[in-house]
Design an enzyme around this catalytic site. Structure first.
Site, short mmCIF file in Angstrom:
data_model
loop_
_atom_site.label_atom_id
_atom_site.label_comp_id
_atom_site.label_asym_id
_atom_site.label_seq_id
_atom_site.Cartn_x
_atom_site.Cartn_y
_atom_site.Cartn_z
N HIS A 106 -10.70 -4.16 4.56
CA HIS A 106 -10.50 -3.41 5.83
C HIS A 106 -10.66 -1.95 5.41
CE1 HIS A 106 -8.06 -2.78 9.75
NE2 HIS A 106 -8.33 -1.57 9.30
N ASN A 138 -13.37 2.84 -1.90
CA ASN A 138 -14.00 1.74 -2.63
C ASN A 138 -14.71 0.83 -1.63
OD1 ASN A 138 -12.86 2.63 -5.09
ND2 ASN A 138 -10.96 1.55 -4.65
N HIS A 148 -10.60 -3.51 13.04
CA HIS A 148 -11.03 -4.13 11.78
C HIS A 148 -12.50 -3.83 11.50
CE1 HIS A 148 -10.93 -6.89 8.41
NE2 HIS A 148 -12.12 -7.33 8.83
N HIS A 186 -10.64 1.65 4.29
CA HIS A 186 -9.52 2.56 4.03
C HIS A 186 -9.96 3.69 3.12
CE1 HIS A 186 -9.38 -0.74 1.07
NE2 HIS A 186 -8.93 0.16 0.19
N CYS A 228 -4.95 -5.13 9.01
CA CYS A 228 -4.78 -5.29 10.47
C CYS A 228 -3.31 -5.56 10.78
CB CYS A 228 -5.63 -6.45 10.98
SG CYS A 228 -7.39 -6.07 11.17
N CYS A 266 -6.27 -10.50 8.08
CA CYS A 266 -6.42 -9.25 7.33
C CYS A 266 -5.07 -8.54 7.19
CB CYS A 266 -7.42 -8.35 8.06
SG CYS A 266 -7.49 -6.68 7.38
N HIS A 276 -8.35 6.11 0.40
CA HIS A 276 -7.20 6.48 -0.43
C HIS A 276 -7.12 8.01 -0.44
CE1 HIS A 276 -6.83 2.60 -2.80
NE2 HIS A 276 -8.07 2.48 -2.37
N ASP A 283 0.56 3.77 -0.14
CA ASP A 283 0.06 2.66 -0.95
C ASP A 283 1.25 2.01 -1.66
OD1 ASP A 283 -2.98 1.91 -2.23
OD2 ASP A 283 -1.21 1.19 -3.30
P1 5GP Z 1 -8.87 -1.12 -2.71
O1 5GP Z 1 -8.88 -1.62 -4.12
O2 5GP Z 1 -9.26 -2.19 -1.73
O3 5GP Z 1 -9.64 0.16 -2.52
O4 5GP Z 1 -7.37 -0.68 -2.42
C1 5GP Z 1 -6.43 -1.47 -1.78
C2 5GP Z 1 -5.11 -0.77 -1.91
O5 5GP Z 1 -4.21 -1.35 -1.03
C3 5GP Z 1 -4.49 -0.85 -3.32
O6 5GP Z 1 -4.29 0.46 -3.84
C4 5GP Z 1 -3.17 -1.59 -3.09
O7 5GP Z 1 -2.10 -1.09 -3.86
C5 5GP Z 1 -2.93 -1.39 -1.61
N1 5GP Z 1 -2.21 -2.50 -0.97
C6 5GP Z 1 -2.52 -3.81 -1.06
N2 5GP Z 1 -1.66 -4.54 -0.34
C7 5GP Z 1 -0.79 -3.66 0.23
C8 5GP Z 1 0.33 -3.83 1.10
O8 5GP Z 1 0.72 -4.94 1.50
N3 5GP Z 1 0.99 -2.71 1.48
C9 5GP Z 1 0.59 -1.46 1.07
N4 5GP Z 1 1.32 -0.42 1.49
N5 5GP Z 1 -0.47 -1.28 0.25
C10 5GP Z 1 -1.14 -2.36 -0.16
ZN ZN Z 2 -8.41 -5.65 9.18
#
Ligand code: 5GP
Ligand code: ZN
Length: 120
Positions: free
Chosen positions: A105, A94, A50, A107, A11, A8, A109, A34
């Site tokens: 995982h 989301n 996790h 989160h 993680c 992950c 925003h 982000d």
């Molecule tokens: P989701 O679509 O799952 O709600 O959002 C995942 C978020 O994680 C996205 O906005 C994406 O830009 C961010 N993200 C994905 N990989 C990474 C990473 O390696 N580092 C950081 N800082 N953000 C990430």
């Molecule tokens: Zn995780």
């Protein structure tokens, strides 16, 4: 469910194995910018443990999620969101494919700052 999933990405970020721009950290929670921001302020608040998504959340997580939420006002202002009511921010969680979740995982925003934003 184990505390960490070795595959992950969040993680790995929470454990410092992948670099990130840290916003906040304590024993249970990590927050970071982000990588692809939608707005002038865009950071993510995650549990270090996790939990794949909000769909797995139960009463045993209530205190942890409450702490994650309660950190947001302080962190949002710290990161440059303008004060309520002219300013403010949006919290997005989301959940699942139909909910638009890409990283599995849990989160939150936190998105804010002066408009226009790229999304939302
Ligand atoms: P989701 O679509 O799952 O709600 O959002 C995942 C978020 O994680 C996205 O906005 C994406 O830009 C961010 N993200 C994905 N990989 C990474 C990473 O390696 N580092 C950081 N800082 N953000 C990430
Ligand atoms: Zn995780």
């Amino acid at each position: 469910m184990s505390a960490h999933d070795p595959n992950c990405i969040f993680c790995k970020i929470a454990q410092g194995q992948i670099p990130s721009k840290r916003v906040y950290e304590d024993e249970e929670i990590y927050a970071f910018h982000d990588i692809n921001p939608w707005a002038p302020v865009h950071f993510l608040v995650i549990p270090k443990a996790h939990i794949p998504s909000m769909a797995q959340v139960t009463g045993e997580h209530a205190a942890l999620l409450g702490r994650m939420m309660a950190l947001v006002p302080q962190l949002a202002l710290q990161e440059g969101c303008n004060p309520y009511p002219q300013g403010g921010w949006r919290i997005v969680c989301n959940t699942g494919d139909e909910g638009g979740q890409e990283v599995h995982h849990l989160h939150f925003h936190v998105i804010g700052g002066p408009r226009p934003w790229k999304k939302g």
